[in-house]
Design a protein around this motif. Structure first.
Motif, mmCIF file in Angstrom:
data_model
loop_
_atom_site.group_PDB
_atom_site.id
_atom_site.type_symbol
_atom_site.label_atom_id
_atom_site.label_comp_id
_atom_site.label_asym_id
_atom_site.label_seq_id
_atom_site.Cartn_x
_atom_site.Cartn_y
_atom_site.Cartn_z
ATOM 1 N N ALA A 156 0.825 -1.206 0.000
ATOM 2 C CA ALA A 156 0.000 0.000 0.000
ATOM 3 C C ALA A 156 0.860 1.258 0.000
ATOM 4 O O ALA A 156 0.560 2.238 -0.704
ATOM 5 N N VAL A 157 1.936 1.247 0.789
ATOM 6 C CA VAL A 157 2.855 2.393 0.794
ATOM 7 C C VAL A 157 3.526 2.529 -0.567
ATOM 8 O O VAL A 157 3.717 3.640 -1.079
ATOM 9 N N GLY A 158 3.866 1.392 -1.191
ATOM 10 C CA GLY A 158 4.415 1.430 -2.539
ATOM 11 C C GLY A 158 3.424 2.025 -3.528
ATOM 12 O O GLY A 158 3.812 2.781 -4.436
ATOM 13 N N PHE A 159 2.143 1.694 -3.355
ATOM 14 C CA PHE A 159 1.092 2.284 -4.192
ATOM 15 C C PHE A 159 1.025 3.790 -3.999
ATOM 16 O O PHE A 159 0.946 4.554 -4.977
ATOM 17 N N SER A 324 8.899 3.783 -3.465
ATOM 18 C CA SER A 324 7.887 2.834 -3.940
ATOM 19 C C SER A 324 8.502 1.436 -4.078
ATOM 20 O O SER A 324 7.924 0.440 -3.621
ATOM 21 N N TYR A 325 9.674 1.380 -4.699
ATOM 22 C CA TYR A 325 10.341 0.082 -4.890
ATOM 23 C C TYR A 325 10.737 -0.545 -3.555
ATOM 24 O O TYR A 325 10.499 -1.741 -3.321
ATOM 25 N N ARG A 326 11.349 0.246 -2.676
ATOM 26 C CA ARG A 326 11.816 -0.292 -1.402
ATOM 27 C C ARG A 326 10.665 -0.801 -0.541
ATOM 28 O O ARG A 326 10.778 -1.818 0.151
ATOM 29 N N ALA A 327 9.549 -0.072 -0.553
ATOM 30 C CA ALA A 327 8.388 -0.505 0.234
ATOM 31 C C ALA A 327 7.887 -1.860 -0.257
ATOM 32 O O ALA A 327 7.585 -2.761 0.541
ATOM 33 N N ILE A 328 7.814 -2.019 -1.574
ATOM 34 C CA ILE A 328 7.359 -3.296 -2.136
ATOM 35 C C ILE A 328 8.384 -4.391 -1.877
ATOM 36 O O ILE A 328 8.026 -5.538 -1.571
#
Length: 419
Positions: A156-159, A324-328
């Motif tokens: 969700a944070v990546g979104f 975004s990448y790191r969160a995912i």
């Protein structure tokens, strides 16, 4: 005051603190346009206030979770109200972790509304503590559900970061074919979010007004021996019936804007659980969402994405892409453990098999495969920037269908989650 009463109050407090946190993040982003201070100074002043209020909301949410656990006798993740509440809390925790690493306050301008929407959506469902059905009476409920939701929280944070990136980089002033296509898809994403907000607002509005409509529906089925069986069921609506159940008669209906009878009958081929009521709810959500979207367009006098775009000035797009990448990347192994490995272990204990073709299992696998492909494309093919951002946005749509669509639309062994 009982623990459950305190828990309910803490839930409400958390909701309003999240709303205030979002408002303060909005002031940090918007106020720089009217303040004599520099944008950086303005964000330095209001960003910490927004962060503190958000942390207080998270603490209230934790109080809700643990007091409901103590008062209810089991971990509160067993139905849609409890699970969506936990997911919102997990998203808030993921945001706080990512924000502590990258120090990007304006990420809260997108993460907080997501938390608020999910908390409000959770409140749509019955809030009474329900006894656990036999399938859920296992310590694996704690392990499987919490880890799966925690992984989804980082998605969700990546979104949120991906949507920020698109609003930062899409040029709403250009008129070439590629730019117009990107503008339309960004606008459509914002439109879907507005429809969800309209759905929640509509349900609460009619529930507050005490609206009721009741139908008797006759269902005919033929068993394996060819014998025809019929049954009559009662179907209750809390929204005015644009669509009534197939093969049903009105028992009672409150008048709304002169509408004393349903306008249409649900098609006979829609045979899902509560298909008519769900179609009616979706129709109301789209109607009211479109009206709300139109009002916002009139007030802003331009596309909503074009109105938000200037607020992203000064944000480093590479930083947002990296967030975004790191969160995912953080969420992926957690989701793998919770939604696949722990889920298969529990499935073997409960149903004596590691895998079945239950809709929830299938969509959990689809979600995992999707994010596997995302990481592969990101690392092997160098899909950075807008491609990566779009994948992050679409991925969370897949997550939400797995959580909501499967529970409420499809029928399977996990259907109890929608009760």
């Amino acid at each position: 005051m009982s623990l459950l009463d305190f828990s309910s109050d803490a839930f409400i407090v958390a909701f309003f603190l999240y709303c205030f946190g979002f408002l303060f993040y909005g002031v940090a982003a918007l106020g720089k346009k009217w303040s004599k201070r520099s944008p950086e100074e303005h964000i330095r002043r209001w960003g910490p206030i927004a962060y503190i209020v958000s942390v207080l909301g998270f603490l209230a949410h934790l109080a809700f979770f643990f007091t409901r656990w103590a008062g209810g006798g089991h971990i509160p993740t067993s139905n849609m109200y409890e699970f969506m509440s936990f997911l919102a809390m997990a998203i808030m925790a993921a945001f706080l972790i990512v924000n502590a690493i990258y120090r990007k306050p304006l990420l809260g301008l997108f993460a907080l509304p997501l938390v608020v929407i999910i908390v409000a959506y959770a409140a749509v469902f019955p809030q009474e503590v329900q006894p656990l059905i036999p399938a859920l009476q296992s310590y694996w409920l704690k392990i499987h559900v919490t880890t799966a939701a925690s992984g989804e929280a980082f998605f969700a944070v990546g979104f949120a970061a991906g949507l920020m990136y698109l609003l930062r980089t899409v040029d709403f002033a250009r008129t070439d074919v590629k730019s117009r296509r990107e503008q339309r898809w960004v606008e459509f994403t914002l439109y879907v979010i507005i429809v969800i907000i309209a759905f929640i607002s509509t349900v609460f509005a009619f529930r507050g007004a005490g609206y009721e409509a009741s139908f008797k529906q006759e269902t005919v089925s033929i068993d394996a021996s060819g014998v025809e069986n019929s049954s009559v069921n009662s179907v209750e609506y809390s929204l005015p019936p644009i669509f009534k159940p197939y093969n049903s008669q009105v028992v009672s209906i409150d008048s709304f804007l002169g509408m004393d009878q349903p306008l249409f009958e649900t098609p006979h081929w829609m045979k899902g659980v509560d298909a008519a009521r769900k179609l009616n709810t979706i129709t109301w959500s789209i109607i009211n969402g479109s009206i709300l979207y139109g009002i916002l367009r009139l007030l802003l006098r331009r596309r909503i994405g074009a109105a938000i775009h200037p607020l992203m000035d000064g944000i480093d797009e590479d930083d947002i892409d990296e967030i975004s990448y790191r969160a995912i990347a953080i969420g992926y192994p957690i989701f793998t453990l919770g939604a696949l490995i722990f889920a298969m272990i529990w499935a073997y204990i409960a149903w004596s098999r590691f895998w079945g073709w239950d809709p929830k299992e299938v969509w959990a696998l689809i979600t995992w495969l999707y994010y596997t492909a995302y990481l592969h494309l990101r690392l092997s093919r160098g899909w950075h920037g807008s491609k990566s951002a779009w994948l992050a946005v679409i991925g969370f749509v897949v997550v939400m269908f797995t959580l909501i669509g499967v529970n409420l639309v499809l029928v399977g062994l996990h259907s109890y989650a929608g009760v």
